[in-house]
Motif scaffolding. Sequence first.
Motif, PDB file in Angstrom:
ATOM      1  N   ASN A 146       0.836  -1.192   0.000  1.00  0.00           N
ATOM      2  CA  ASN A 146       0.000   0.000   0.000  1.00  0.00           C
ATOM      3  C   ASN A 146       0.876   1.247   0.000  1.00  0.00           C
ATOM      4  OD1 ASN A 146      -1.386   1.975   2.451  1.00  0.00           O
ATOM      5  ND2 ASN A 146      -2.366   1.764   0.464  1.00  0.00           N
ATOM      6  N   TYR A 147       0.649   2.117  -0.982  1.00  0.00           N
ATOM      7  CA  TYR A 147       1.450   3.337  -1.108  1.00  0.00           C
ATOM      8  C   TYR A 147       0.641   4.614  -0.878  1.00  0.00           C
ATOM      9  CZ  TYR A 147       4.843   0.057  -2.866  1.00  0.00           C
ATOM     10  OH  TYR A 147       5.712  -1.003  -2.963  1.00  0.00           O
ATOM     11  N   SER A 148      -0.556   4.484  -0.341  1.00  0.00           N
ATOM     12  CA  SER A 148      -1.361   5.653  -0.019  1.00  0.00           C
ATOM     13  C   SER A 148      -1.298   5.975   1.476  1.00  0.00           C
ATOM     14  CB  SER A 148      -2.814   5.442  -0.457  1.00  0.00           C
ATOM     15  OG  SER A 148      -3.337   4.243   0.083  1.00  0.00           O
ATOM     16  N   GLU A 149      -0.334   5.392   2.145  1.00  0.00           N
ATOM     17  CA  GLU A 149      -0.092   5.642   3.571  1.00  0.00           C
ATOM     18  C   GLU A 149      -1.352   5.414   4.410  1.00  0.00           C
ATOM     19  OE1 GLU A 149       3.850   8.294   3.796  1.00  0.00           O
ATOM     20  OE2 GLU A 149       1.999   9.456   3.842  1.00  0.00           O
ATOM     21  N   GLU A 150      -1.940   4.248   4.206  1.00  0.00           N
ATOM     22  CA  GLU A 150      -3.099   3.831   4.984  1.00  0.00           C
ATOM     23  C   GLU A 150      -2.847   2.477   5.632  1.00  0.00           C
ATOM     24  OE1 GLU A 150      -6.997   5.003   2.777  1.00  0.00           O
ATOM     25  OE2 GLU A 150      -5.477   4.653   1.239  1.00  0.00           O
ATOM     26  N   PRO A 151      -1.735   2.277   6.317  1.00  0.00           N
ATOM     27  CA  PRO A 151      -1.477   0.954   6.896  1.00  0.00           C
ATOM     28  C   PRO A 151      -2.498   0.572   7.953  1.00  0.00           C
ATOM     29  CG  PRO A 151       0.060   2.571   7.780  1.00  0.00           C
ATOM     30  CD  PRO A 151      -0.660   3.245   6.649  1.00  0.00           C
ATOM     31  N   MET A 152      -3.217   1.558   8.485  1.00  0.00           N
ATOM     32  CA  MET A 152      -4.242   1.245   9.482  1.00  0.00           C
ATOM     33  C   MET A 152      -5.444   0.534   8.864  1.00  0.00           C
ATOM     34  SD  MET A 152      -4.881   4.213   7.944  1.00  0.00           S
ATOM     35  CE  MET A 152      -3.787   5.389   8.745  1.00  0.00           C
ATOM     36  N   ARG A 153      -5.569   0.552   7.556  1.00  0.00           N
ATOM     37  CA  ARG A 153      -6.744  -0.027   6.889  1.00  0.00           C
ATOM     38  C   ARG A 153      -6.441  -1.338   6.165  1.00  0.00           C
ATOM     39  NH1 ARG A 153      -7.552   5.795   5.109  1.00  0.00           N
ATOM     40  NH2 ARG A 153      -8.922   6.660   6.702  1.00  0.00           N
ATOM     41  N   VAL A 154      -5.258  -1.897   6.345  1.00  0.00           N
ATOM     42  CA  VAL A 154      -4.887  -3.049   5.517  1.00  0.00           C
ATOM     43  C   VAL A 154      -5.614  -4.329   5.909  1.00  0.00           C
ATOM     44  CG1 VAL A 154      -2.618  -2.113   4.927  1.00  0.00           C
ATOM     45  CG2 VAL A 154      -2.851  -3.563   6.961  1.00  0.00           C
ATOM     46  N   PHE A 155      -6.224  -4.398   7.083  1.00  0.00           N
ATOM     47  CA  PHE A 155      -6.958  -5.610   7.467  1.00  0.00           C
ATOM     48  C   PHE A 155      -8.391  -5.607   6.931  1.00  0.00           C
ATOM     49  CE2 PHE A 155      -4.446  -6.501  11.667  1.00  0.00           C
ATOM     50  CZ  PHE A 155      -3.372  -6.937  10.924  1.00  0.00           C
ATOM     51  N   GLN A 156      -8.796  -4.583   6.207  1.00  0.00           N
ATOM     52  CA  GLN A 156     -10.204  -4.443   5.826  1.00  0.00           C
ATOM     53  C   GLN A 156     -10.476  -4.686   4.344  1.00  0.00           C
ATOM     54  OE1 GLN A 156     -12.387  -1.158   7.779  1.00  0.00           O
ATOM     55  NE2 GLN A 156     -10.378  -0.435   8.448  1.00  0.00           N
ATOM     56  N   GLN A 157      -9.485  -5.166   3.601  1.00  0.00           N
ATOM     57  CA  GLN A 157      -9.611  -5.183   2.150  1.00  0.00           C
ATOM     58  C   GLN A 157     -10.034  -6.538   1.595  1.00  0.00           C
ATOM     59  OE1 GLN A 157      -9.526  -2.127   1.069  1.00  0.00           O
ATOM     60  NE2 GLN A 157      -8.920  -1.558   3.159  1.00  0.00           N
ATOM     61  N   MET A 158     -10.609  -6.506   0.393  1.00  0.00           N
ATOM     62  CA  MET A 158     -11.056  -7.724  -0.287  1.00  0.00           C
ATOM     63  C   MET A 158      -9.864  -8.552  -0.739  1.00  0.00           C
ATOM     64  SD  MET A 158     -14.172  -6.398  -2.747  1.00  0.00           S
ATOM     65  CE  MET A 158     -13.043  -5.858  -4.022  1.00  0.00           C
ATOM     66  N   SER A 159     -10.054  -9.856  -0.822  1.00  0.00           N
ATOM     67  CA  SER A 159      -9.054 -10.730  -1.414  1.00  0.00           C
ATOM     68  C   SER A 159      -8.674 -10.210  -2.791  1.00  0.00           C
ATOM     69  CB  SER A 159      -9.593 -12.155  -1.556  1.00  0.00           C
ATOM     70  OG  SER A 159      -9.900 -12.713  -0.307  1.00  0.00           O
ATOM     71  N   ASN A 160      -7.387 -10.277  -3.104  1.00  0.00           N
ATOM     72  CA  ASN A 160      -6.916  -9.758  -4.385  1.00  0.00           C
ATOM     73  C   ASN A 160      -7.558 -10.486  -5.563  1.00  0.00           C
ATOM     74  OD1 ASN A 160      -4.725  -7.980  -5.712  1.00  0.00           O
ATOM     75  ND2 ASN A 160      -4.389  -9.982  -6.662  1.00  0.00           N
ATOM     76  N   ASN A 161      -7.930 -11.749  -5.372  1.00  0.00           N
ATOM     77  CA  ASN A 161      -8.479 -12.551  -6.465  1.00  0.00           C
ATOM     78  C   ASN A 161      -9.985 -12.708  -6.371  1.00  0.00           C
ATOM     79  OD1 ASN A 161      -8.456 -14.114  -4.156  1.00  0.00           O
ATOM     80  ND2 ASN A 161      -7.732 -15.983  -5.153  1.00  0.00           N
ATOM     81  N   ILE A 162     -10.659 -11.779  -5.725  1.00  0.00           N
ATOM     82  CA  ILE A 162     -12.091 -11.928  -5.474  1.00  0.00           C
ATOM     83  C   ILE A 162     -12.890 -11.910  -6.779  1.00  0.00           C
ATOM     84  CG2 ILE A 162     -12.660  -9.473  -5.216  1.00  0.00           C
ATOM     85  CD1 ILE A 162     -14.350 -10.335  -2.725  1.00  0.00           C
ATOM     86  N   GLY A 163     -13.961 -12.706  -6.801  1.00  0.00           N
ATOM     87  CA  GLY A 163     -14.845 -12.764  -7.953  1.00  0.00           C
ATOM     88  C   GLY A 163     -15.798 -11.587  -7.998  1.00  0.00           C
ATOM     89  N   ILE A 164     -16.580 -11.519  -9.067  1.00  0.00           N
ATOM     90  CA  ILE A 164     -17.420 -10.346  -9.307  1.00  0.00           C
ATOM     91  C   ILE A 164     -18.606 -10.297  -8.347  1.00  0.00           C
ATOM     92  CG2 ILE A 164     -18.871  -9.190 -11.024  1.00  0.00           C
ATOM     93  CD1 ILE A 164     -16.993 -10.348 -13.178  1.00  0.00           C
ATOM     94  N   VAL A 165     -19.372 -11.370  -8.253  1.00  0.00           N
ATOM     95  CA  VAL A 165     -20.503 -11.383  -7.323  1.00  0.00           C
ATOM     96  C   VAL A 165     -20.008 -11.488  -5.885  1.00  0.00           C
ATOM     97  CG1 VAL A 165     -22.643 -12.560  -6.683  1.00  0.00           C
ATOM     98  CG2 VAL A 165     -22.016 -12.352  -9.088  1.00  0.00           C
ATOM     99  N   ASN A 166     -18.886 -12.151  -5.682  1.00  0.00           N
ATOM    100  CA  ASN A 166     -18.346 -12.233  -4.324  1.00  0.00           C
ATOM    101  C   ASN A 166     -17.937 -10.873  -3.788  1.00  0.00           C
ATOM    102  OD1 ASN A 166     -18.796 -14.924  -3.943  1.00  0.00           O
ATOM    103  ND2 ASN A 166     -16.712 -15.576  -4.430  1.00  0.00           N
ATOM    104  N   ALA A 167     -17.588  -9.936  -4.664  1.00  0.00           N
ATOM    105  CA  ALA A 167     -17.323  -8.573  -4.208  1.00  0.00           C
ATOM    106  C   ALA A 167     -18.590  -7.971  -3.594  1.00  0.00           C
ATOM    107  CB  ALA A 167     -16.836  -7.706  -5.363  1.00  0.00           C
TER     108      ALA A 167
END
Length: 790
Positions: free
Chosen positions: A347-368
């Motif tokens: 992460n290069y937007s300086e938001e390390p406090m939010r890194v536990f909240q993100q979707m799987s990198n390989n997430i599917g379309i409906v799974n999003a």
Amino acid sequence: MDKKNIDTKRLLLRAPFALAGLITAGAVLSACGGGAGSSAFPAGGGTPPPVAATPTQALPTDSAPEEPRNIGTDVDTQNPVPPSPRLPPTLPMTVDASLGVASFYPLFAASTPVTEQIQYRETDGTLVTLMGMRPTERHARERGEPWTAPDEGPGRYLTFPSAYFQNRTYGIEIRDHVPAGKQLVEMTLIVNDGTFDGTTFSLFRNSNDEGVRDYGWSLNTGFNNPRLGGKPVCAAGTRDCQITFDSYWDVPKGQPHRALQLGDVIELSPAQRMERFGDGMHAGEPTADNLKGKAVVDGAGSRYYSFEQLYVVGQGLVPWYGVAPRLNSAPLPEATLLGGSTSLSYNYSEEPMRVFQQMSNNIGIVNAKRFVQGRRLFHTSFLDGRHSEHPDDNPVFAAHVGQLGPRFNQERCIACHTLNGRSAMPGIGARLDSMAVLTAAASSTGPNPVADTTYGLNVQQRSRDAGATDLSVSVQSYAITPYTLPDGEKVELQKPVYAFKGPVPAQFSVRQAAQVVGMGLIEAIDETTILALADPADSDGDGVRGVPNWVTNPENGKVHLGRYGWKAAKATLRQQIGDALLKDMSVTSPVFPSRDCQRLDPGCRNAAGATSISEVELARLTDYLSLLAVPAQRSLRSGFPADTRVSPEHDVNPGQIVRGGALFAQAKCVACHTPQMKTGSKHPFAELRNQTIHPYTNLLLHDMGPGLADTLAEGKATAAMWRTAPLWGLGSLRYVQGTEQSARYLHDGRARTLMEAIVWHGGEAAASRASFEALSKADRAAVLAFLNSL
């Protein structure tokens, strides 16, 4: 307007909050990823390759008007998700009696269908990848201030804007014909709900242009609809909007494009624009000022960015990090992918406090879509139905107003799991209401639990009745033990001494909430993989045993392998969620349909009537926690330009980290903290199948000695036995919890530093602890640097 799914009059009345979340003039759309050096034509000139659906409207530029203000809506729309396939039943498996049971039921059958496909190959070799997307507010490399400026605050790339959970997820189907011997990549926009109008797409980061930093791509185009005369209007349920390209765009200035090759990396940066009042397909219509630019479907924001993904031709989506020049995107090495392909990119937007909240990198379309709906529930108050973020802008979740029980600890899940991390550690004398205090009667044993007569299975410290008896628990003081390492370094250990306002239970155990990343991957590991690591008789003589905990499923009575909780006393993610809802908020679910289950009432599962959390909502919560990304290991230096301040989370020493990892293994810490596993092929989420992961746990129970023992047993876990905690995400806790001083370690949060946590290790871990202590100070620092990279 009456044909639109919105109450316009109601929105007009909400004009006073129109200034909420005002975005400054400097935060303009910036070409939806355009910026310096970007163009709809090749860098350095040349002949552009054919691009399907060339936009009929001008693409946004750096001088584009300000984004619509980020306000929410009181319109709570329904966005149903297709039902997931039914899970086939499993058959019991026999097991060696030394493991504690004669047989058990695995969680998933070999015939389990996937909920959603995320990638497949066609017979001619064409690779099809389905990429799920959600709304974000800014770009991946925007830090909240210019790259050369002092830190003024975080960026807004990992945030969740108002109404993110409705109408705003989508995906792109990538049809990669290069493996089939053709020079062609097709990308089709798939909208989950409603209508998008003007969605743009930027590809091939223009790394050859010295002006490119925060953003800037070689190819900016859009998804236009040939069925609508080329208008940029794309609706759910259709496949009309597509772009294609047949050459590689990120080439040095003045050079022509070249042919696409297997292994080429292509950065993808979509930016969605929803159907909106007073603009696009509604341009020229009479529109109230407070509605201009707002989404027609619900009156919330309509113009967003999305995740910037890296696509490798012939392979698919990969987590990425920034390399020279100018943080150009490159695939992260597999060794850094703690969560396999689910791992979160650097992460290069300086938001390390939010890194536990993100979707799987390989997430599917409906799974999003499943993910964002589950996240909404995780952030919803069961008292007033308000969301923890943008509470005045997001619609109230009316179905859950007033469902909080008469006694509780917190009113929403996120209140215990700080930013999806651990419990906040209160000061001496403050109520421990973000932690769990489990209780049992004196006659209770692990195999035969007996609820405490006052508290039940845990202390619910708060009450909705202001006159109710105070049952709060706090840390009264700390028992301090000085400890000296062999080379003279001193460590001060502290053990909490608890005070109960109510009667002191005969047995109790204080537990901090753990970070919730990687929980789906843990569920996806086959039982045989975990049981192969057990050594109940210490057959190899290393002093480390490792035994499984066995758990009876509260819904069907089947015995499963325990995986979750500090003592592996929950078998499934579904059970873990239902247990937390009941104990921490007195909220019922299909797992525990009555509040009487908190006291082990034998008839509690026979409760009539609807539960607070429905079956569908329980599935959404499970989906959300299953599909959270694990941050990649921060063990590599990033390619920041020389004049740029390096973000603290990226200021790492790779050589020291490598040495620390080797010393961690040399001290035999890996006897419990297993570095690598592979998930099975049976989990219903394709995202979690066959992933090589680095959780640093074996999920087994180990006797950690009297120093860490409390008084409560659970199943096969005695009071001194604890499940090996996963170490992924360990180094992010200092950011997620707020400060380095706010991070706490071990089951009850007693350890203020990783050094303290290690020194507390006893029992089966005593030899490894001694090996660590015998290292030089520099080598111990290397081990700690390694742990902080995870």
